[in-house]
Every structure is written in structure tokens, then in C-alpha cells.
Motif scaffolding. Structure first.
Motif, PDB file in Angstrom:
ATOM      1  N   SER A 236      33.518  30.386  42.619  1.00  0.00           N
ATOM      2  CA  SER A 236      34.507  29.799  41.702  1.00  0.00           C
ATOM      3  C   SER A 236      35.651  29.245  42.551  1.00  0.00           C
ATOM      4  O   SER A 236      35.635  29.367  43.788  1.00  0.00           O
ATOM      5  CB  SER A 236      34.973  30.847  40.686  1.00  0.00           C
ATOM      6  OG  SER A 236      35.891  31.724  41.299  1.00  0.00           O
ATOM      7  N   GLY A 237      36.626  28.641  41.910  1.00  0.00           N
ATOM      8  CA  GLY A 237      37.721  27.983  42.639  1.00  0.00           C
ATOM      9  C   GLY A 237      38.490  28.912  43.572  1.00  0.00           C
ATOM     10  O   GLY A 237      38.944  28.495  44.645  1.00  0.00           O
TER      11      GLY A 237
ATOM     12  N   PHE B 158      49.059  31.041  38.254  1.00  0.00           N
ATOM     13  CA  PHE B 158      48.109  30.527  39.255  1.00  0.00           C
ATOM     14  C   PHE B 158      48.802  30.169  40.564  1.00  0.00           C
ATOM     15  O   PHE B 158      48.172  30.188  41.623  1.00  0.00           O
ATOM     16  CB  PHE B 158      47.254  29.411  38.657  1.00  0.00           C
ATOM     17  CG  PHE B 158      46.362  29.979  37.592  1.00  0.00           C
ATOM     18  CD1 PHE B 158      45.253  30.717  37.922  1.00  0.00           C
ATOM     19  CD2 PHE B 158      46.697  29.867  36.243  1.00  0.00           C
ATOM     20  CE1 PHE B 158      44.464  31.324  36.950  1.00  0.00           C
ATOM     21  CE2 PHE B 158      45.922  30.464  35.255  1.00  0.00           C
ATOM     22  CZ  PHE B 158      44.799  31.189  35.609  1.00  0.00           C
TER      23      PHE B 158
ATOM     24  N   LYS C 170      48.651  33.333  42.216  1.00  0.00           N
ATOM     25  CA  LYS C 170      47.326  33.579  42.807  1.00  0.00           C
ATOM     26  C   LYS C 170      47.280  33.053  44.247  1.00  0.00           C
ATOM     27  O   LYS C 170      46.767  33.702  45.145  1.00  0.00           O
ATOM     28  CB  LYS C 170      46.241  32.914  41.940  1.00  0.00           C
ATOM     29  CG  LYS C 170      44.824  33.294  42.366  1.00  0.00           C
ATOM     30  CD  LYS C 170      43.803  32.485  41.599  1.00  0.00           C
ATOM     31  CE  LYS C 170      43.227  33.184  40.412  1.00  0.00           C
ATOM     32  NZ  LYS C 170      42.375  34.335  40.732  1.00  0.00           N
TER      33      LYS C 170
ATOM     34  N   THR D  71      47.922  26.360  34.586  1.00  0.00           N
ATOM     35  CA  THR D  71      47.195  26.629  33.340  1.00  0.00           C
ATOM     36  C   THR D  71      47.912  27.644  32.450  1.00  0.00           C
ATOM     37  O   THR D  71      47.763  27.619  31.235  1.00  0.00           O
ATOM     38  CB  THR D  71      45.780  27.148  33.675  1.00  0.00           C
ATOM     39  OG1 THR D  71      45.286  26.435  34.808  1.00  0.00           O
ATOM     40  CG2 THR D  71      44.810  26.972  32.533  1.00  0.00           C
TER      41      THR D  71
ATOM     42  N   GLN E  29      34.033  24.850  35.759  1.00  0.00           N
ATOM     43  CA  GLN E  29      34.042  25.273  34.339  1.00  0.00           C
ATOM     44  C   GLN E  29      35.194  24.727  33.512  1.00  0.00           C
ATOM     45  O   GLN E  29      35.420  25.176  32.391  1.00  0.00           O
ATOM     46  CB  GLN E  29      34.018  26.806  34.263  1.00  0.00           C
ATOM     47  CG  GLN E  29      35.317  27.518  34.602  1.00  0.00           C
ATOM     48  CD  GLN E  29      35.535  27.757  36.098  1.00  0.00           C
ATOM     49  OE1 GLN E  29      34.841  27.183  36.909  1.00  0.00           O
ATOM     50  NE2 GLN E  29      36.483  28.591  36.458  1.00  0.00           N
ATOM     51  N   LYS E  30      35.947  23.764  34.073  1.00  0.00           N
ATOM     52  CA  LYS E  30      37.097  23.245  33.320  1.00  0.00           C
ATOM     53  C   LYS E  30      36.817  21.789  32.926  1.00  0.00           C
ATOM     54  O   LYS E  30      36.000  21.551  32.058  1.00  0.00           O
ATOM     55  CB  LYS E  30      38.362  23.351  34.166  1.00  0.00           C
ATOM     56  CG  LYS E  30      38.541  24.730  34.791  1.00  0.00           C
ATOM     57  CD  LYS E  30      39.495  25.586  34.038  1.00  0.00           C
ATOM     58  CE  LYS E  30      39.693  26.903  34.744  1.00  0.00           C
ATOM     59  NZ  LYS E  30      40.380  27.886  34.010  1.00  0.00           N
TER      60      LYS E  30
HETATM   61  C1  LIG Z   1      45.077  26.593  37.932  1.00  0.00           C
HETATM   62  C2  LIG Z   1      44.002  27.601  38.234  1.00  0.00           C
HETATM   63  N1  LIG Z   1      43.808  27.965  39.496  1.00  0.00           N
HETATM   64  C3  LIG Z   1      42.861  28.828  39.855  1.00  0.00           C
HETATM   65  C4  LIG Z   1      42.046  29.408  38.911  1.00  0.00           C
HETATM   66  C5  LIG Z   1      40.976  30.346  39.321  1.00  0.00           C
HETATM   67  O1  LIG Z   1      39.774  29.651  39.316  1.00  0.00           O
HETATM   68  P1  LIG Z   1      38.368  30.372  39.277  1.00  0.00           P
HETATM   69  O2  LIG Z   1      38.401  31.264  38.071  1.00  0.00           O
HETATM   70  O3  LIG Z   1      37.398  29.237  39.191  1.00  0.00           O
HETATM   71  O4  LIG Z   1      38.243  31.153  40.540  1.00  0.00           O
HETATM   72  C6  LIG Z   1      42.209  29.073  37.560  1.00  0.00           C
HETATM   73  C7  LIG Z   1      41.373  29.680  36.520  1.00  0.00           C
HETATM   74  O5  LIG Z   1      41.647  29.638  35.354  1.00  0.00           O
HETATM   75  C8  LIG Z   1      43.208  28.135  37.216  1.00  0.00           C
HETATM   76  O6  LIG Z   1      43.404  27.752  35.944  1.00  0.00           O
END
Ligand SMILES: Cc1ncc(COP(=O)(O)O)c(C=O)c1O
Length: 359
Positions: free
Chosen positions: A58-59, A83, A86, A133, A183-184
Motif C-alpha cells: 500500500s502507499g 496523514f 504518518k 484526507t 484504492q483511491k
Molecule cells: C493521504 C494519505 N496518505 C497515506 C495513506 C496511507 O495509504 P495506504 O493505506 O495505502 O498505506 C492514506 C490512506 O488513507 C492517505 O489518505
């Protein structure tokens, strides 16, 4: 069930069926041809001539990859919400020195505050979330890009919830790594992620030791040039990717981006008509997800139950943001995603259903 959460989004039958093919080997000619076509398509979506790496993760995997490949010691993070946080957590977990430019929730970063931060210290890289998000804010990449370049830092962008929905001019703006998930806005199942990687980012990666194995951009780029991945990719999802890219390019990327702008406008107008307040600062509202302040203190969990009976999965806001807002006496939020293959009629049906459930 129709998913109206900001990812994963619903996947069309056409895409699901395109993945139901006989499996092929990832070292054969047939796979290489599909991979090459995917690369060409992704470059158009990303507005770049850089390689757009395809990762079976995933991202977040590519966020970790971006940090490991582009940062030896220190990095500046622009944090506008969950995020952005994150990015901070990923870099800290990779043992990097992290400075944070904290932006008020609901706002986008301003050039002035970034300029101030960059003039105080030299950074190897600056990380930003294009589309936050959790709050529905879009950061002004085009405006901040020249500042980051002036300070000779690599520009690393998380466009997980916007690439493919909003126009991001990777080359024009000089983005070194721009990453996203399947998935977006790509309306695919989760499991793939994509990152454009500049020559500058690769140059930096070559100088870094102990950058790990799976997300080594130099290795990924080497195999990419012969239309391969170093490790076994999610071949089934890549069948879906080629079908989706064909669909997006057939619609025309300018039309895809314009459709997302229209969907955002439709959602914002609906919210205002219903006397609701938009959470994101005016002028910086996301094209792919609208965050609404629940000023009327409607019981969103009840609304969620009601719309579920009509076949929708609703988003009642980003949990941690809502906890924070409620704790400080403010209204919680809900989000309406409008990304991927969605059209105006489908969105309106959902908005009508939501409106009814909120009465
Ligand atoms: C802006 C943003 N960055 C990172 C992520 C994390 O991505 P992933 O769940 O594909 O690892 C998300 C997931 O919702 C996101 O909205």
C-alpha cells in the motif's frame, strides 16, 4: 454495498472481471508488455517523464521507501493532519531526525511559514501530504515547490488520495518522489502503490547505506527499465491497473480532473444548501474528499446506520480528528469522498440518501 469512504472506493465489475484472467509469469514477455503499457499510462497520469515505479504494497510502503532512499539524516515534515503525522511516524521509525512544521487543522501550509522554517536550518528533504484526507485540505504544491528547490531539498509528496483525481504536474513542479495507492482515485482494489522517482532522488539513494531491501529505488528502477519488478508483483492487480488506465486515458486526463472538480463543487454546494460548514479553508479545498463540520451535532452514527440500510457505507469523519475536536468542545466532522470512477448522478443519489437520513 457502495463504498462512500475515502478509500478503498467501490471497484467496478469491469475492473473486477479484468482481473479474473489466467495467471501468467512475471518474467515472461506478456507481463513485460503489460508492465510497459502501465508505465506509459502512469506517466500521463503523473504528468512526468520520470519512472513511475509500481510497488506491491500500500502507499505507506512507498512512504517508507521515499524516506529510506532520500533521507540520510534529517527531514522537514509539513503536518496538516493525520496523514502528515504518518510521514512523521514513518521517518522516526526509520531513525531519521524529524522537524515538523505544524499547520492548524483545516488549513493548508502557507509559503511564508515554510520559508521561515527552511531559512532556519538545512534539510535534505521536505515531505508534504498533497491531499490531507483527514481534513479535506489540498496543499498548494505549485506554490511551495520553488521554495523547496531554492533550499536544495528533495521534494517528497504523498498524493495517496489525490493522484488520478487532481492534476499534479510532477515534472513542472519538480517533485522528486510523488507516491500514491491503488484504492483511491484509481478505483482499484488495495494492494498496489505507485511512485514517480526523479534522477535527483535516485542520485541521493545511491549514496545512502542501510536503506533496506524491498523498497530500494535503485533496484526497482533498474528492473523497471526492462519492464520488470525485482520481486514477484501482484500480477492480478496489474491486470486491473492496465484496464483502469485504459479507461482513464480514454476519458482523457483533462476530463478526469475536470470531473473531480465538478464532483467537489457539487458536494460543497450540497453541504452549503444544507446549512453545513466546510471544514477546510476556502481556496484549499480538496478535489477528491470534502470534510464537513457537523455544527448541527447530528448523531452521525445513527445516519451511518440509516444509509447502510439503503446500501451505502458512509464515513463519519476521521476518528482521531473527531476525538480531538470533541474534546476541545468543537463539532465533529464527516467526510464525503468523490474520487475514482464516480459520476455526478451516483454522487447525487448518495447525497439525497444522506440528506434524507439526516432529517
Ligand atoms: C493521504 C494519505 N496518505 C497515506 C495513506 C496511507 O495509504 P495506504 O493505506 O495505502 O498505506 C492514506 C490512506 O488513507 C492517505 O489518505
Amino acid at each position: 454495498m457502495k463504498l462512500f469512504i475515502p478509500g478503498p472506493v467501490s471497484v467496478s465489475n469491469e475492473i473486477m472481471q479484468s482481473m479474473q484472467r489466467e495467471m501468467i509469469g512475471h518474467r515472461g514477455k506478456e507481463f513485460a508488455n503489460i508492465f510497459e503499457e502501465c508505465s506509459k499510462g502512469l506517466k500521463k497520469v503523473f504528468c512526468t517523464n520520470n519512472r513511475v515505479l509500481i510497488s506491491t504494497s500500500s502507499g505507506t510502503g512507498l512512504m517508507e521507501g521515499a524516506i529510506r532512499n532520500c533521507v540520510e539524516k534529517n527531514v522537514l515534515m509539513i503536518e496538516c493532519g493525520a496523514f502528515g503525522k504518518k510521514w512523521v511516524q514513518v521517518a522516526k521509525a526509520c531513525g531519521k531526525e524529524v522537524d515538523v512544521l505544524q499547520v492548524q487543522k483545516g488549513n493548508a501550509v502557507s509559503k511564508e511559514e515554510l520559508e521561515k522554517k527552511l531559512s532556519e536550518k538545512k534539510y535534505e528533504a521536505v515531505c508534504v501530504t498533497h491531499n490531507e484526507t483527514s481534513t479535506g485540505v489540498e496543499n498548494p504544491l505549485k506554490e511551495i515547490a520553488p521554495l523547496i528547490k531554492e533550499h536544495n531539498a528533495l521534494f517528497l509528496v504523498d498524493s495517496v488520495s489525490s493522484m488520478g483525481g487532481a492534476k499534479i504536474e510532477v515534472d513542472e513542479w519538480g517533485i522528486d518522489v510523488c507516491l500514491t495507492s491503488s484504492q483511491k482515485c484509481f478505483s482499484l482494489p488495495p494492494g498496489l502503490s505507485f511512485a514517480s522517482v526523479s534522477e535527483g532522488a535516485l542520485e541521493k539513494s545511491r549514496t545512502i547505506k542501510d536503506k533496506g531491501y524491498y523498497f530500494d529505488f535503485v533496484e526497482l528502477a533498474k528492473e523497471y527499465d526492462s519492464h520488470q519488478t525485482p520481486y514477484t508483483p501482484a500480477v492480478g492487480l496489474i491486470f486491473g491497473l492496465i484496464t483502469q488506465l485504459e479507461r482513464m486515458l480514454k476519458e482523457g486526463m483533462e476530463n478526469v480532473w475536470a470531473r473531480h472538480e465538478e464532483l467537489a463543487k457539487q458536494t460543497q454546494e450540497w453541504a452549503i444548501k444544507n446549512e453545513m460548514k466546510l471544514f477546510a479553508q476556502s481556496g484549499h479545498r480538496s478535489k477528491t474528499v470534502t470534510c464537513i463540520s457537523n455544527e448541527k451535532r447530528i448523531n452521525l452514527e445513527e445516519v451511518k446506520k440509516k444509509v447502510k440500510e439503503k446500501g451505502y457505507v458512509m464515513d463519519a469523519g476521521y476518528r482521531k480528528l473527531n476525538e480531538e475536536l470533541l474534546a476541545s468542545g468543537r463539532a465533529d466532522t464527516m467526510r464525503i469522498p468523490h474520487m475514482g470512477n464516480l459520476n455526478s448522478k451516483e454522487l447525487q443519489e448518495y447525497l439525497d440518501c444522506l440528506e434524507e437520513a439526516m432529517k
